[in-house]
Write a protein that holds these residues in place. Sequence first.
Motif, PDB file in Angstrom:
ATOM      1  N   ALA A   1      -1.308   9.207  -5.513  1.00  0.00           N
ATOM      2  CA  ALA A   1      -0.807   7.975  -4.337  1.00  0.00           C
ATOM      3  C   ALA A   1       0.996   6.722  -5.870  1.00  0.00           C
ATOM      4  O   ALA A   1      -0.110   6.604  -6.475  1.00  0.00           O
ATOM      5  CB  ALA A   1      -1.730   7.126  -4.247  1.00  0.00           C
ATOM      6  N   THR A   2       1.620   7.195  -5.805  1.00  0.00           N
ATOM      7  CA  THR A   2       1.339   6.465  -6.906  1.00  0.00           C
ATOM      8  C   THR A   2       3.237   5.309  -6.150  1.00  0.00           C
ATOM      9  O   THR A   2       3.608   5.323  -5.132  1.00  0.00           O
ATOM     10  CB  THR A   2       3.275   7.825  -7.451  1.00  0.00           C
ATOM     11  OG1 THR A   2       2.112   8.670  -7.708  1.00  0.00           O
ATOM     12  CG2 THR A   2       3.852   6.783  -9.077  1.00  0.00           C
ATOM     13  N   PHE A  55      -7.192  -0.623  -8.810  1.00  0.00           N
ATOM     14  CA  PHE A  55      -7.476   0.098  -7.705  1.00  0.00           C
ATOM     15  C   PHE A  55      -7.868  -0.719  -6.768  1.00  0.00           C
ATOM     16  O   PHE A  55      -9.443  -0.308  -6.806  1.00  0.00           O
ATOM     17  CB  PHE A  55      -7.464   1.767  -8.371  1.00  0.00           C
ATOM     18  CG  PHE A  55      -6.100   2.327  -9.413  1.00  0.00           C
ATOM     19  CD1 PHE A  55      -5.687   2.929  -8.786  1.00  0.00           C
ATOM     20  CD2 PHE A  55      -6.764   1.540 -10.850  1.00  0.00           C
ATOM     21  CE1 PHE A  55      -4.576   3.478  -9.950  1.00  0.00           C
ATOM     22  CE2 PHE A  55      -5.895   1.881 -11.888  1.00  0.00           C
ATOM     23  CZ  PHE A  55      -5.034   2.724 -11.816  1.00  0.00           C
ATOM     24  N   THR A  56      -7.326  -0.334  -5.435  1.00  0.00           N
ATOM     25  CA  THR A  56      -7.912  -0.949  -4.418  1.00  0.00           C
ATOM     26  C   THR A  56      -7.613  -0.048  -2.880  1.00  0.00           C
ATOM     27  O   THR A  56      -6.525   0.520  -2.857  1.00  0.00           O
ATOM     28  CB  THR A  56      -7.904  -2.343  -3.623  1.00  0.00           C
ATOM     29  OG1 THR A  56      -7.743  -3.160  -5.101  1.00  0.00           O
ATOM     30  CG2 THR A  56      -8.378  -2.329  -2.940  1.00  0.00           C
ATOM     31  N   VAL A  57      -8.610   0.136  -2.780  1.00  0.00           N
ATOM     32  CA  VAL A  57      -8.595   1.299  -1.014  1.00  0.00           C
ATOM     33  C   VAL A  57      -8.782   0.640  -0.113  1.00  0.00           C
ATOM     34  O   VAL A  57     -10.134   1.121   0.314  1.00  0.00           O
ATOM     35  CB  VAL A  57      -8.461   2.594  -1.531  1.00  0.00           C
ATOM     36  CG1 VAL A  57      -8.072   3.574  -0.260  1.00  0.00           C
ATOM     37  CG2 VAL A  57      -8.267   3.803  -2.712  1.00  0.00           C
ATOM     38  N   PRO A  85       0.824  -0.947  -0.096  1.00  0.00           N
ATOM     39  CA  PRO A  85       0.448   0.507   0.268  1.00  0.00           C
ATOM     40  C   PRO A  85       0.789   1.379  -0.008  1.00  0.00           C
ATOM     41  O   PRO A  85       2.131   1.274   0.303  1.00  0.00           O
ATOM     42  CB  PRO A  85      -0.819  -0.374   1.385  1.00  0.00           C
ATOM     43  CG  PRO A  85      -0.054  -0.632   2.387  1.00  0.00           C
ATOM     44  CD  PRO A  85       0.808  -2.152   1.615  1.00  0.00           C
ATOM     45  N   VAL A  86      -0.020   2.206  -0.927  1.00  0.00           N
ATOM     46  CA  VAL A  86       0.757   4.258  -0.798  1.00  0.00           C
ATOM     47  C   VAL A  86      -0.098   4.580   0.351  1.00  0.00           C
ATOM     48  O   VAL A  86      -1.299   4.495   0.012  1.00  0.00           O
ATOM     49  CB  VAL A  86       0.998   4.541  -1.612  1.00  0.00           C
ATOM     50  CG1 VAL A  86       1.453   5.806  -1.802  1.00  0.00           C
ATOM     51  CG2 VAL A  86       1.476   3.134  -2.709  1.00  0.00           C
ATOM     52  N   ILE A 138      -1.969  -0.590  -5.912  1.00  0.00           N
ATOM     53  CA  ILE A 138      -2.311  -0.264  -7.055  1.00  0.00           C
ATOM     54  C   ILE A 138      -1.737  -1.861  -7.398  1.00  0.00           C
ATOM     55  O   ILE A 138      -0.369  -1.835  -7.228  1.00  0.00           O
ATOM     56  CB  ILE A 138      -1.367   1.018  -8.055  1.00  0.00           C
ATOM     57  CG1 ILE A 138      -2.572   2.594  -7.352  1.00  0.00           C
ATOM     58  CG2 ILE A 138      -1.581   1.287  -9.096  1.00  0.00           C
ATOM     59  CD1 ILE A 138      -1.714   3.565  -7.516  1.00  0.00           C
ATOM     60  N   THR A 139      -2.410  -2.132  -8.207  1.00  0.00           N
ATOM     61  CA  THR A 139      -2.048  -4.038  -8.464  1.00  0.00           C
ATOM     62  C   THR A 139      -1.636  -3.930 -10.162  1.00  0.00           C
ATOM     63  O   THR A 139      -2.487  -4.141 -10.418  1.00  0.00           O
ATOM     64  CB  THR A 139      -1.793  -4.667  -7.571  1.00  0.00           C
ATOM     65  OG1 THR A 139      -2.727  -4.866  -6.689  1.00  0.00           O
ATOM     66  CG2 THR A 139      -1.570  -6.042  -7.920  1.00  0.00           C
ATOM     67  N   PRO A 140      -0.683  -2.991 -10.862  1.00  0.00           N
ATOM     68  CA  PRO A 140      -0.838  -3.831 -12.214  1.00  0.00           C
ATOM     69  C   PRO A 140      -0.571  -5.484 -13.489  1.00  0.00           C
ATOM     70  O   PRO A 140       0.174  -5.513 -12.240  1.00  0.00           O
ATOM     71  CB  PRO A 140       0.454  -2.792 -12.808  1.00  0.00           C
ATOM     72  CG  PRO A 140       1.933  -2.813 -11.812  1.00  0.00           C
ATOM     73  CD  PRO A 140       0.300  -2.942 -10.592  1.00  0.00           C
TER      74      PRO A 140
END
Length: 852
Positions: A238-239, A311-313, A227-228, A270-272
């Motif tokens: 958030a990068t 994109f999960t927050v 996580p960021v 952020i999971t690419p």
Amino acid sequence: VLLLTVVALTGCNKKPVADFEMSATEGTAPLTVTFTDKSEAKRGALEAWAWDFGDGGNSSQQNPTHIFQQAGDFTVSLTVTDSQQQTGTTTARVAVSSPGGEGEGEPDEGEGEPDEGEGEPDEGEAEGEPAEGEGEQEPLPEISLKGWTRTVEGSILPGVKVTVIGAGLETQTDGHGLYRFYDAPISGDSVVVKFEKEGYAASSVIVDIIEGAELTANMTLKALAAPVVLDAGSGGEATDMDGNKLIVPANAFVRRDNGKAVAGEVDVHITPLDVTNIDDLAAFPGEFRAVAAGAKSSGTVQLETFALADFTVRQAGADLDLAPAKSGEAFIELALPDATPLTVGEEVPLWYFNEDTGLWTEEGVGEVTTNKAGALVYRAPIAHLSWWNADRPVSDTHCFTGVAQDETGAPLPYARIEAQGVSYSGGSYATTNASGEFCIDVKRNSTVDIHLYLPGGTMAVDSLRAVAPDAPAQCADGGCTPLSRPLQANLDGCVSGEVKDEYGAPMANVKVYSSLGASATTDAAGHFCMNTPADVYATFFVAGRPPVSATTASSGASCNEGGCTQVALTVDYPDDGDIVGHIQATVSMDGYGNMYVTAQADFQLMEYSDIAHDDMLEMGCMYFSSTQYDEGEWEEEGEWEEEGEQQDATVSLDPGAPGAVTNGTNSGTMQRFSDLYPDHGPLYYGMFQLMWEETPLFAPGDTLTFSWPGGMDIGAFDASTVLPGVPAFTYPVLDVSDPAYMQFPLDGALNMTWTPTGSDFVQIMINVIVYDSANPDDYEQGGIVCVVEDTGAHTVSAELMQQLPQPAAGKDAYITFTAIFMVRAIEQVPLTHGGVGDVYVTGSGYQSGHRQ
């Protein structure tokens, strides 16, 4: 004013509306019915579900499955409670008929006595055994859908929640990454199967239903990125390390479950997926299927992807989403690979993944630009959080036709064909027909790798690279290019073995499945053999039984030539009245005042003596020596005899997974042991443990309710026990801080005293080892076991204490004292294959001390 006040108060007390659906409203006993909650909270959220099935069974699960064992008309009621403690109730009826029609299911007068010549064992045959030469039991269940789950690194992924959307079906993958639905009500042209696991990005896939084919849905999941941290109140960027970015305004987040605004720090994952990496593309959600205007093939198209990420927050474990009022104010940036064909200023459609439909859906457009570092990125506005993808539909297509064959050259029906782009990031899929033929669309003027998978298999058994010409064609219209050769299964290894029933008799005509897609059917001697790819780790199982895993034989072995890896499979189901499990919750206190709460469950075929202690209650106290222990007088060694037959005492049974335990306020997860430790073997398939919490979830005096969702052997059930108080001994003293700690003689009577807790019985163990520290082989060990009533006092006679090894000059002594207070109950649970089994449920309070 009075009228307005009444209306306002009524609005504040809107009760929830209870509602549910059933997978069946009538049928023959035993009838399995899955209940799907459709209730609605008018204010707040639903917090509790109380089911009464009308036959004495009940459940607190939201979507339970229940087995009606007897014929009759039953009224099922559901009462739901919301966060305002308001309740709503509804009912429905289930009609259950007797099996076999009139006269069956309800015994005639003289119940228990079979008709003359019927139902009695042959002379010399033990009751319950199969007759000589008889190997088959009741028909095995039919598999409606199965599959395996993996990580992008190729590792087995247990504990994945698998849901068939809209069908009321839910299960979890086991320690082999395998899930199965048996005799499931799956119908229609296709179904959507969703996969979820904590710590991984969720995904789903559409499974086309083909008559005669075995339904399979395998899945590869990508672990969520680290996580960021972002301040929700301030907003900002958030990068991740690859340059992917989420940009949000202030106060942009709400909880997904209740829509409430969120303040404070949140975790942005952020999971690419790397679109240039074939392993990452295996986790591409939805197999590149999408919905777009002008699409062909029933409204879907295949995608060519340029970049994507999930994109999960979250905040404190709760999933968040973007507030509707912030729609259009949030943006994403997806880092484009170095070899991307896109250029600055180019507009590309934006797509999100709909987990409930298994399809990518077009939602807006983004533009290629550069970030502050000068790298190419794709930037687009978003209205919610999910998987987001920069894609174009593959509109310029060509197609290939071909045929799939097994290792003998025979047509291979219902095999899976995958075309993975080499010159572009995309893929397409097809299934062979009954003659092994297939057609698959690909991007025009491209290079692709075409892979063959056996039906239900997890690895390619043949591959072929092909170049699509620069000519328009698609499977629907013809003009396709034939492949240069057939795709043929390369099976240069093998696995063989036997399938036996619970008595060791061979079972004929039983199908054995594997994770490779290869399968075989046993012969009259219960023997099977299947050719497989060589030197691969694979899973093998019979429908309804736990799987086993093994590495296939090396190249050159075959069913004809021999040298196959051997596996043994047993088919054994519990019978009505069997003891099928033991659940135990324990609270313990060490000598320093630290409290621990644990819970275990073991589901296997058991005998009463494995669990109960009534016989020991009459014994009081007894002595055992190390010699007796070593000779096995105190061990059953995994076997018992029943009616002249020796049986394996460790037949693991499946109640479904995971289990749960709650005291009404706090809840914990009962995790399958083999899911935690997949290499421990089938014995651990039926064992569960409470996941450890640093701060205990439960306390002495709590009533704990355990529940399991139902599995291959045991149906859904709830069972409760009371967690006793920790033993409070006044003598001997078990408090380390007390100078009198563990000070009691070994050569005289031991007058034990404690504070009674109302337990069913107390088990006390004293163990003494006297040894020479300079010579480890020189030792003497003995112990005393007492099982007594919880009266608050018991004396161990001096004569018995003096049998313990006594300390001597030049020797060391190690003494332990353990006390366990226990309560127990027997719960009846439904058996999946008919009948009712017994599960023992015990609560225990434990304390021990030692001195040297």
